[in-house]
Design a protein around this motif. Structure first.
Motif, short mmCIF file in Angstrom:
data_model
loop_
_atom_site.label_atom_id
_atom_site.label_comp_id
_atom_site.label_asym_id
_atom_site.label_seq_id
_atom_site.Cartn_x
_atom_site.Cartn_y
_atom_site.Cartn_z
N SER A 257 0.45 -0.85 -0.05
CA SER A 257 0.52 -0.03 0.31
C SER A 257 1.06 1.41 0.14
CB SER A 257 -0.40 0.38 1.40
OG SER A 257 -0.11 -0.07 2.35
N ASP A 258 0.32 2.64 0.18
CA ASP A 258 0.95 3.72 0.10
C ASP A 258 0.56 4.28 1.25
OD1 ASP A 258 2.36 3.76 -2.88
OD2 ASP A 258 0.33 4.33 -3.15
N ALA A 259 -0.09 3.54 2.44
CA ALA A 259 0.13 4.24 3.70
C ALA A 259 0.74 4.83 4.42
CB ALA A 259 -1.10 3.11 4.64
N SER A 260 1.01 5.72 5.54
CA SER A 260 1.83 5.89 6.00
C SER A 260 2.40 4.96 6.77
CB SER A 260 1.38 7.08 6.41
OG SER A 260 1.56 8.44 5.63
N VAL A 261 3.17 4.94 7.97
CA VAL A 261 2.99 3.27 8.49
C VAL A 261 3.70 4.15 9.90
CG1 VAL A 261 4.56 0.98 8.62
CG2 VAL A 261 3.78 1.90 6.50
N VAL A 262 2.66 4.38 10.53
CA VAL A 262 2.86 4.70 11.99
C VAL A 262 3.39 3.74 13.27
CG1 VAL A 262 2.55 6.63 14.18
CG2 VAL A 262 1.99 6.41 11.24
N PRO A 263 4.74 3.41 14.02
CA PRO A 263 4.89 2.48 14.68
C PRO A 263 4.02 3.56 16.10
CG PRO A 263 6.76 3.83 14.73
CD PRO A 263 5.38 4.97 13.89
N CYS A 264 4.08 2.46 17.18
CA CYS A 264 2.63 3.10 18.35
C CYS A 264 3.34 1.64 19.68
CB CYS A 264 1.42 2.77 18.29
SG CYS A 264 0.83 2.69 19.54
N ALA A 265 4.13 2.63 20.22
CA ALA A 265 4.38 1.37 21.48
C ALA A 265 3.49 2.34 23.08
CB ALA A 265 5.81 2.74 22.03
N ILE A 266 3.49 0.62 23.50
CA ILE A 266 2.45 1.00 24.55
C ILE A 266 3.34 0.77 25.58
CG2 ILE A 266 0.21 0.13 26.17
CD1 ILE A 266 -1.12 -0.38 23.39
N ILE A 267 3.43 1.76 26.69
CA ILE A 267 4.04 1.23 27.97
C ILE A 267 2.96 1.28 29.45
CG2 ILE A 267 5.80 1.37 29.62
CD1 ILE A 267 6.85 3.17 27.03
N GLY A 268 2.83 -0.35 30.16
CA GLY A 268 2.14 -0.63 31.65
C GLY A 268 3.14 -0.62 32.02
N PRO A 269 2.36 -0.98 33.61
CA PRO A 269 1.66 -2.28 32.90
C PRO A 269 -0.10 -1.38 33.64
CG PRO A 269 2.79 -2.15 35.19
CD PRO A 269 3.37 -1.21 34.30
N TYR A 270 -0.71 -2.24 33.11
CA TYR A 270 -1.69 -1.58 33.57
C TYR A 270 -2.72 -2.35 34.47
CZ TYR A 270 -2.64 -1.39 28.16
OH TYR A 270 -2.90 -0.43 26.85
#
Length: 195
Positions: A135-148
């Motif tokens: 695809s031509d989509a923008s690829v955005v990395p995401c980080a989730i930092i817990g703990p919940y």
């Protein structure tokens, strides 16, 4: 008010009553056009957290088994999620994901394929790289930092879009593309865990 907007506001209220949520990098999600949003996966709350933190609606690829549960399956389907069969190449899910990106929507993925029980980032599956290259989509990395943990801080960081120009031109493999995405997620985790 759409079902998505209503659900988002309810979930946002619920999650903010349970956790201290910090969001960074919202400006890294383009205002328009297809976006492939790739995050680490540490908890069942991850999809709702990404959904309430993103400035745009996110459509998630979710394991097929969830859709067999009548109530939750109906809800997430109405929120735009779609099923993927784990452990095999699901051509229908791949086609659906590409269509979402080509329609200029946001596709949410957890490239690890399942939750990390120890919080350590695992190897990503080739599906993320497939979508990034096809695809031509923008690829955005995401980080989730817990703990919940109740009333504790949970951080979600949207990183800068990854430049896939060279990989697309060189026709790199999906595995190589996924490796690049996972490295960017790893960098975000290492950077923001210290803060």
């Amino acid at each position: 008010m759409t079902f998505y907007t209503f659900s988002r506001s309810v979930v946002k209220f619920l999650m903010k009553s349970l956790y201290r949520i910090e969001v960074e990098g919202i400006e890294n999600i383009p205002d328009e056009g297809g976006v492939l949003l790739c995050s680490n996966h540490i908890n069942n709350w991850d999809p709702p957290l990404v959904g309430i933190s993103s400035p745009r609606p996110v459509r998630f690829m979710a394991k097929e088994e969830i859709f067999h549960k009548k109530v939750i399956g109906t809800i997430i389907a109405n929120l735009g999620a779609f099923p993927v069969k784990r452990g095999m190449s699901d051509r229908e899910a791949l086609r659906k994901g590409l269509k979402i990106l080509k329609n200029g929507e946001v596709l949410g993925l957890f490239p690890e394929g399942t939750r990390s029980k120890n919080g350590q980032l695992k190897e990503g599956l080739a599906g993320a790289g497939f979508f990034a290259l096809r695809s031509d989509a923008s690829v955005v990395p995401c980080a989730i930092i817990g703990p919940y943990k109740r009333f504790n801080k949970v951080k979600i960081i949207f990183g800068s879009p990854i430049d896939f120009t060279e990989l697309r031109a060189n026709k790199n493999s999906a595995e190589q593309a996924t490796s690049l995405i996972m490295n960017e997620i790893r960098h975000l985790l290492e950077k923001y865990k210290k803060q």
